[in-house]
Design a protein around this motif. Sequence first.
Motif, mmCIF file in Angstrom:
data_model
loop_
_atom_site.group_PDB
_atom_site.id
_atom_site.type_symbol
_atom_site.label_atom_id
_atom_site.label_comp_id
_atom_site.label_asym_id
_atom_site.label_seq_id
_atom_site.Cartn_x
_atom_site.Cartn_y
_atom_site.Cartn_z
ATOM 1 N N PHE A 103 0.844 -1.188 0.000
ATOM 2 C CA PHE A 103 0.000 0.000 0.000
ATOM 3 C C PHE A 103 0.883 1.243 0.000
ATOM 4 O O PHE A 103 2.105 1.151 -0.103
ATOM 5 N N LYS A 104 0.267 2.397 0.093
ATOM 6 C CA LYS A 104 0.995 3.661 0.072
ATOM 7 C C LYS A 104 0.904 4.361 1.421
ATOM 8 O O LYS A 104 -0.160 4.415 2.035
ATOM 9 N N ASP A 119 5.908 3.508 -1.082
ATOM 10 C CA ASP A 119 5.472 2.121 -1.015
ATOM 11 C C ASP A 119 5.728 1.547 0.371
ATOM 12 O O ASP A 119 6.792 1.765 0.961
ATOM 13 N N ALA A 120 4.754 0.792 0.866
ATOM 14 C CA ALA A 120 4.897 0.113 2.155
ATOM 15 C C ALA A 120 4.387 -1.317 2.023
ATOM 16 O O ALA A 120 3.445 -1.593 1.277
ATOM 17 N N HIS A 121 5.021 -2.216 2.762
ATOM 18 C CA HIS A 121 4.663 -3.630 2.742
ATOM 19 C C HIS A 121 4.427 -4.107 4.169
ATOM 20 O O HIS A 121 5.177 -3.755 5.084
ATOM 21 N N LEU A 172 6.130 8.137 8.457
ATOM 22 C CA LEU A 172 6.128 9.440 7.771
ATOM 23 C C LEU A 172 7.127 10.406 8.388
ATOM 24 O O LEU A 172 7.814 11.141 7.673
ATOM 25 N N GLU A 173 7.213 10.411 9.707
ATOM 26 C CA GLU A 173 8.151 11.327 10.360
ATOM 27 C C GLU A 173 9.591 10.938 10.045
ATOM 28 O O GLU A 173 10.452 11.796 9.832
ATOM 29 N N ILE A 174 9.859 9.633 9.999
ATOM 30 C CA ILE A 174 11.190 9.166 9.621
ATOM 31 C C ILE A 174 11.490 9.530 8.174
ATOM 32 O O ILE A 174 12.596 9.996 7.844
ATOM 33 N N VAL A 223 11.392 2.748 0.897
ATOM 34 C CA VAL A 223 10.365 1.708 0.935
ATOM 35 C C VAL A 223 10.243 1.255 2.378
ATOM 36 O O VAL A 223 11.251 1.131 3.081
ATOM 37 N N VAL A 224 9.013 1.013 2.818
ATOM 38 C CA VAL A 224 8.757 0.611 4.199
ATOM 39 C C VAL A 224 8.359 -0.862 4.227
ATOM 40 O O VAL A 224 7.553 -1.311 3.405
#
Length: 208
Positions: free
Chosen positions: A40-41, A46-48, A182-184, A197-198
Amino acid sequence: MINLLFLDKNKCYMCKEEEIAAHYLCKNCLKKLDYVANKFKIESYDAHVVYFYNTYMKKMIGDYKFNRNTSLSKVFASILYDYGMVNNLFLCDYILSSPSSQKTINYRGFDHIKMITDLFIDKTNCEHLKGFYKIKNTKAQHKLGKEDRASNLNGAFVCNKDLTEKRVLLIDDLITTGFTALEIIKCLEKSNVKEVVVLSITSEHRVS
Protein backbone atom coordinates in the motif's frame (compact mmCIF):
# COMPACT_ATOMS: atom_id res chain seq x y z
CA MET A 1 8.00 -22.07 2.66
CA ILE A 2 10.84 -23.36 4.79
CA ASN A 3 13.71 -20.89 4.91
CA LEU A 4 16.85 -22.99 5.08
CA LEU A 5 18.87 -19.98 6.13
CA PHE A 6 17.15 -19.91 9.51
CA LEU A 7 15.97 -23.52 9.88
CA ASP A 8 17.16 -25.56 12.84
CA LYS A 9 16.04 -28.71 14.65
CA ASN A 10 14.77 -27.19 17.88
CA LYS A 11 11.22 -26.93 19.12
CA CYS A 12 8.86 -24.12 18.15
CA TYR A 13 9.97 -20.79 19.61
CA MET A 14 6.41 -19.99 20.74
CA CYS A 15 4.77 -23.16 22.03
CA LYS A 16 8.09 -24.91 22.85
CA GLU A 17 6.45 -28.25 22.05
CA GLU A 18 6.13 -29.03 18.35
CA GLU A 19 8.86 -29.38 15.75
CA ILE A 20 9.71 -26.33 13.65
CA ALA A 21 8.02 -26.09 10.24
CA ALA A 22 9.18 -22.60 9.14
CA HIS A 23 10.36 -19.32 10.64
CA TYR A 24 11.24 -21.13 13.88
CA LEU A 25 7.54 -21.91 14.38
CA CYS A 26 5.57 -25.14 14.24
CA LYS A 27 2.62 -25.71 11.90
CA ASN A 28 0.07 -25.00 14.64
CA CYS A 29 1.61 -21.65 15.56
CA LEU A 30 1.98 -20.67 11.91
CA LYS A 31 -1.74 -21.34 11.40
CA LYS A 32 -2.52 -18.83 14.15
CA LEU A 33 -0.85 -16.06 12.16
CA ASP A 34 -2.81 -14.18 9.50
CA TYR A 35 -0.66 -13.80 6.38
CA VAL A 36 -1.79 -10.83 4.28
CA ALA A 37 1.23 -9.68 2.24
CA ASN A 38 -0.26 -6.20 1.78
CA LYS A 39 1.33 -3.53 -0.38
CA PHE A 40 0.00 0.00 0.00
CA LYS A 41 0.99 3.66 0.07
CA ILE A 42 2.05 5.85 2.97
CA GLU A 43 1.47 9.11 1.12
CA SER A 44 3.61 8.60 -2.00
CA TYR A 45 5.85 5.88 -0.57
CA ASP A 46 5.47 2.12 -1.01
CA ALA A 47 4.90 0.11 2.16
CA HIS A 48 4.66 -3.63 2.74
CA VAL A 49 3.10 -5.57 5.62
CA VAL A 50 3.55 -9.32 6.01
CA TYR A 51 0.97 -10.24 8.69
CA PHE A 52 -2.24 -8.85 10.14
CA TYR A 53 -1.92 -7.76 13.78
CA ASN A 54 -4.20 -10.43 15.22
CA THR A 55 -4.24 -11.69 18.81
CA TYR A 56 -1.44 -14.20 18.28
CA MET A 57 0.84 -11.71 16.54
CA LYS A 58 0.17 -9.22 19.32
CA LYS A 59 1.20 -11.87 21.83
CA MET A 60 4.40 -12.61 19.91
CA ILE A 61 5.47 -8.97 19.62
CA GLY A 62 4.60 -8.28 23.25
CA ASP A 63 6.57 -11.29 24.40
CA TYR A 64 9.56 -10.10 22.38
CA LYS A 65 9.54 -6.41 23.27
CA PHE A 66 8.22 -6.37 26.81
CA ASN A 67 9.03 -9.82 28.20
CA ARG A 68 12.50 -9.78 26.61
CA ASN A 69 12.04 -13.07 24.79
CA THR A 70 14.82 -12.15 22.37
CA SER A 71 14.82 -15.60 20.76
CA LEU A 72 11.78 -14.37 18.81
CA SER A 73 14.07 -12.00 16.91
CA LYS A 74 14.94 -15.07 14.82
CA VAL A 75 11.27 -15.61 13.99
CA PHE A 76 10.79 -12.03 12.84
CA ALA A 77 14.11 -11.96 10.98
CA SER A 78 13.18 -15.08 9.03
CA ILE A 79 9.75 -13.64 8.17
CA LEU A 80 11.18 -10.32 6.94
CA TYR A 81 14.07 -11.88 5.07
CA ASP A 82 11.84 -14.30 3.13
CA TYR A 83 9.34 -11.58 2.28
CA GLY A 84 12.06 -9.12 1.31
CA MET A 85 13.78 -11.62 -0.97
CA VAL A 86 10.57 -12.68 -2.72
CA ASN A 87 9.57 -9.05 -3.29
CA ASN A 88 13.05 -7.74 -4.22
CA LEU A 89 13.09 -5.24 -1.36
CA PHE A 90 16.80 -5.54 -0.68
CA LEU A 91 17.71 -3.68 -3.87
CA CYS A 92 18.66 -0.72 -1.72
CA ASP A 93 21.76 0.95 -0.35
CA TYR A 94 20.75 1.06 3.31
CA ILE A 95 18.46 -0.67 5.77
CA LEU A 96 17.12 1.60 8.48
CA SER A 97 15.81 -0.19 11.56
CA SER A 98 13.10 2.08 12.95
CA PRO A 99 14.99 3.60 15.89
CA SER A 100 14.02 3.79 19.53
CA SER A 101 15.27 6.50 21.85
CA GLN A 102 18.29 5.70 23.99
CA LYS A 103 16.05 5.86 27.06
CA THR A 104 13.80 3.15 25.64
CA ILE A 105 16.76 0.98 24.63
CA ASN A 106 18.25 1.29 28.10
CA TYR A 107 14.94 0.38 29.73
CA ARG A 108 14.19 -2.53 27.41
CA GLY A 109 17.77 -3.75 27.37
CA PHE A 110 18.06 -4.09 23.58
CA ASP A 111 17.28 -2.32 20.30
CA HIS A 112 14.42 -4.57 19.21
CA ILE A 113 14.27 -3.74 15.49
CA LYS A 114 18.01 -3.63 14.93
CA MET A 115 18.38 -6.97 16.70
CA ILE A 116 16.07 -8.41 14.02
CA THR A 117 17.83 -6.82 11.04
CA ASP A 118 21.26 -7.77 12.39
CA LEU A 119 20.30 -11.41 11.81
CA PHE A 120 19.85 -11.10 8.04
CA ILE A 121 21.56 -7.96 6.76
CA ASP A 122 24.78 -9.83 5.93
CA LYS A 123 22.74 -11.97 3.52
CA THR A 124 21.80 -8.85 1.53
CA ASN A 125 23.84 -6.25 -0.32
CA CYS A 126 22.63 -3.51 2.04
CA GLU A 127 24.28 -1.75 4.95
CA HIS A 128 22.81 -0.40 8.17
CA LEU A 129 22.10 3.31 7.86
CA LYS A 130 24.35 4.90 10.45
CA GLY A 131 23.89 8.42 11.73
CA PHE A 132 20.10 8.23 12.07
CA TYR A 133 18.77 8.63 15.62
CA LYS A 134 15.64 9.12 17.65
CA ILE A 135 16.47 12.08 19.86
CA LYS A 136 13.09 12.65 21.50
CA ASN A 137 11.55 10.50 24.21
CA THR A 138 8.02 10.20 22.85
CA LYS A 139 4.94 8.70 24.44
CA ALA A 140 3.75 5.27 23.27
CA GLN A 141 1.87 5.88 20.01
CA HIS A 142 -0.84 3.27 20.68
CA LYS A 143 -1.92 5.19 23.79
CA LEU A 144 -2.60 8.41 21.87
CA GLY A 145 -5.36 9.71 19.63
CA LYS A 146 -4.77 10.36 15.93
CA GLU A 147 -3.94 14.07 16.28
CA ASP A 148 -1.70 13.51 19.30
CA ARG A 149 0.18 10.73 17.48
CA ALA A 150 1.30 13.16 14.79
CA SER A 151 2.44 15.92 17.18
CA ASN A 152 4.06 13.38 19.49
CA LEU A 153 6.68 12.60 16.83
CA ASN A 154 7.49 16.13 15.67
CA GLY A 155 11.26 16.61 15.70
CA ALA A 156 11.81 13.11 17.10
CA PHE A 157 14.43 12.03 14.54
CA VAL A 158 17.69 13.32 13.12
CA CYS A 159 19.82 12.12 10.19
CA ASN A 160 23.49 13.07 9.99
CA LYS A 161 24.22 11.46 6.62
CA ASP A 162 23.97 12.70 3.03
CA LEU A 163 21.64 10.31 1.20
CA THR A 164 21.80 11.85 -2.26
CA GLU A 165 20.97 9.16 -4.86
CA LYS A 166 20.59 6.55 -2.10
CA ARG A 167 17.74 4.09 -1.56
CA VAL A 168 16.60 3.18 1.97
CA LEU A 169 14.50 0.26 3.21
CA LEU A 170 12.82 1.27 6.48
CA ILE A 171 11.93 -1.70 8.69
CA ASP A 172 9.52 -1.65 11.62
CA ASP A 173 7.48 -4.14 13.64
CA LEU A 174 4.02 -2.52 13.50
CA ILE A 175 2.25 0.05 11.33
CA THR A 176 -0.87 1.67 12.78
CA THR A 177 -1.51 5.18 11.43
CA GLY A 178 1.83 5.37 9.60
CA PHE A 179 2.84 8.55 11.46
CA THR A 180 6.12 7.06 12.67
CA ALA A 181 7.13 6.04 9.15
CA LEU A 182 6.13 9.44 7.77
CA GLU A 183 8.15 11.33 10.36
CA ILE A 184 11.19 9.17 9.62
CA ILE A 185 10.71 9.66 5.88
CA LYS A 186 10.49 13.45 6.32
CA CYS A 187 13.83 13.33 8.11
CA LEU A 188 15.34 11.19 5.32
CA GLU A 189 14.02 13.63 2.72
CA LYS A 190 15.99 16.43 4.38
CA SER A 191 19.10 14.33 3.66
CA ASN A 192 18.10 14.13 -0.02
CA VAL A 193 17.17 10.44 -0.05
CA LYS A 194 16.27 9.16 -3.51
CA GLU A 195 13.81 6.43 -2.50
CA VAL A 196 12.29 4.98 0.67
CA VAL A 197 10.37 1.71 0.94
CA VAL A 198 8.76 0.61 4.20
CA LEU A 199 8.58 -3.00 5.37
CA SER A 200 6.71 -3.97 8.54
CA ILE A 201 6.11 -7.32 10.18
CA THR A 202 2.48 -6.49 10.89
CA SER A 203 -0.33 -3.94 10.79
CA GLU A 204 -3.57 -3.65 12.70
CA HIS A 205 -5.42 -2.57 9.55
CA ARG A 206 -6.30 -4.72 6.57
CA VAL A 207 -4.85 -2.28 4.09
CA SER A 208 -4.80 -3.02 0.40
